[in-house]
Design an enzyme around this catalytic site. Structure first.
Site, PDB file in Angstrom:
ATOM      1  CG  HIS A   1      68.958 -65.231 -34.206  1.00 39.76           C
ATOM      2  ND1 HIS A   1      67.640 -64.932 -34.455  1.00 39.76           N
ATOM      3  CD2 HIS A   1      69.520 -64.096 -33.727  1.00 39.76           C
ATOM      4  CE1 HIS A   1      67.400 -63.670 -34.126  1.00 39.76           C
ATOM      5  NE2 HIS A   1      68.521 -63.132 -33.683  1.00 39.76           N
TER       6      HIS A   1
ATOM      7  CE1 TYR B   1      67.128 -60.233 -38.367  1.00 38.69           C
ATOM      8  CE2 TYR B   1      65.069 -61.046 -37.452  1.00 38.69           C
ATOM      9  CZ  TYR B   1      66.426 -60.829 -37.341  1.00 38.69           C
ATOM     10  OH  TYR B   1      67.087 -61.200 -36.189  1.00 38.69           O
TER      11      TYR B   1
ATOM     12  CD  GLU C   1      70.485 -61.675 -35.936  1.00 39.14           C
ATOM     13  OE1 GLU C   1      71.434 -61.847 -35.170  1.00 39.14           O
ATOM     14  OE2 GLU C   1      69.623 -60.808 -35.746  1.00 39.14           O
TER      15      GLU C   1
ATOM     16  CG  HIS D   1      73.998 -58.314 -32.582  1.00 43.94           C
ATOM     17  ND1 HIS D   1      74.380 -59.429 -33.296  1.00 43.94           N
ATOM     18  CD2 HIS D   1      72.644 -58.250 -32.706  1.00 43.94           C
ATOM     19  CE1 HIS D   1      73.310 -59.996 -33.827  1.00 43.94           C
ATOM     20  NE2 HIS D   1      72.233 -59.296 -33.479  1.00 43.94           N
ATOM     21  CD  GLU D   2      70.235 -56.429 -30.623  1.00 44.27           C
ATOM     22  OE1 GLU D   2      69.479 -56.098 -31.554  1.00 44.27           O
ATOM     23  OE2 GLU D   2      70.405 -57.607 -30.270  1.00 44.27           O
TER      24      GLU D   2
ATOM     25  CG  ASP E   1      65.976 -67.847 -35.675  1.00 44.42           C
ATOM     26  OD1 ASP E   1      65.734 -66.703 -35.242  1.00 44.42           O
ATOM     27  OD2 ASP E   1      67.115 -68.223 -36.018  1.00 44.42           O
TER      28      ASP E   1
ATOM     29  CG  HIS F   1      70.020 -55.804 -36.049  1.00 43.91           C
ATOM     30  ND1 HIS F   1      70.085 -56.656 -37.131  1.00 43.91           N
ATOM     31  CD2 HIS F   1      70.093 -56.602 -34.949  1.00 43.91           C
ATOM     32  CE1 HIS F   1      70.196 -57.913 -36.710  1.00 43.91           C
ATOM     33  NE2 HIS F   1      70.217 -57.906 -35.381  1.00 43.91           N
TER      34      HIS F   1
END
Ligand SMILES: [Zn+2]
Length: 303
Positions: A224, A137, A146, A122-123, A219, A126
């Site tokens: 998210h 974002y 995301e 996931h990271e 958020d 990015h």
């Protein structure tokens, strides 16, 4: 310092793509990058967080290389750096624009963030998004940002485990919640909104359909939260196509993400772009194109 004519040294052009990993240890301080504890090719250290971070970087590199011919995060062999043991009881992992950072979790809500492979996937995705579409974002483009990370994070796990779309759990961060927490993961791509329901963490807030899109200023405008909608669209496409999800559905999403998408793309524009990509890859009237169209219809988005 030497200044060369090109980035290429003799022979580099024909060399096979290979990862260049470094794992560093913050020793529980919130300072980056920390001391190097394992460089590329070095043997395991015996520190579980360090060795997991090293291995997951390697699987992520191999996944993007073998599946889509992408050489590292930036497509040009970017060295991959991870810092482990960040902070004290730190409950998160992140890509800071240059490298991965992992907390060990507080043990009450979360276990170590180096544990689940899809958290690393996931990271690092990015990073891929940063070097390609650069999706803003905030709001829908942020929720797509995301979602791209969840899509490829899950695909990296499926690739590593050798699972087809119907064998996969489609969970993000399975194993990350501490034993006392009522839940199975951070998010579910298959059934958004069902990953946890816990007195301390609250209830998984993700919608699975545009009818339940959440308007919020929290958020970053729900990045998210509303990512549940495109997440489920990807799941639906992959499930209808069948087989290894990274091969067809994943290829459609990857080519769309890296094919000149603008940074403020919203859900409808992204849906239309995946339909265009599927048409190019599989032709009009193909089962794959039908599956992609059905997926977006299934979450209430016109493509
Ligand atoms: Zn993320």
């Amino acid at each position: 310092m030497e200044r060369r004519l090109t980035m290429l040294a003799a022979g580099d052009a024909t060399a096979a793509a290979a990862p260049n990993r470094t794992v560093k240890d913050a020793k529980h301080r919130e300072e980056l990058p920390g001391d190097t504890v394992r460089a590329e090719g070095a043997s395991a250290t015996g520190d579980a967080a360090c060795d997991a971070a090293y291995d997951w970087l390697g699987v992520t590199f191999e996944f993007f290389d073998k599946s889509y011919g992408r050489n590292s995060i930036d497509g040009a062999g970017l060295p991959m750096i991870s810092t482990v043991h960040y902070g004290q009881d730190y409950d998160n992992a992140f890509w800071n624009g240059e490298q991965m950072v992992y907390g060990d979790g507080d043990g009450t809500l979360f276990t170590a963030f180096t544990g689940p492979i899809d958290v690393t996937g996931h990271e690092l995705t990015h990073g891929v998004t940063q070097y390609t579409a650069g999706l803003d974002y905030f709001g829908q483009s942020g929720a797509l940002n995301e979602s791209m990370s969840d899509v490829f994070g899950s695909l990296i796990k499926q690739y590593y485990k050798g699972q087809t779309a119907d064998q996969a759990d489609w969970l993000i961060g399975e194993g990350l919640l501490a034993a006392s927490v009522h839940g199975v993961a951070l998010r579910s791509m298959k059934e958004p909104g069902t990953a946890y329901d816990d007195p301390q963490l609250g209830k998984d807030p993700q919608p699975a359909h545009m009818d339940h899109f959440v308007r919020t200023s929290r958020d970053n405008g729900g990045v998210h939260i509303n990512s549940g909608i495109p997440n489920r669209a990807f799941y639906l496409a992959a499930a209808e196509i069948g087989g290894n999800a990274w091969e067809k559905a994943g290829k459609v999403w990857y080519d769309t993400l890296t094919g000149g998408l603008s940074s403020d793309t919203d859900f409808a524009a992204f849906a239309a772009a995946t339909v265009a990509t599927a048409t190019r890859l599989f032709s009009t009237g193909s089962a794959e194109l039908t599956a992609v169209r059905n997926a977006w219809t299934g979450v209430g988005i016109s493509s």
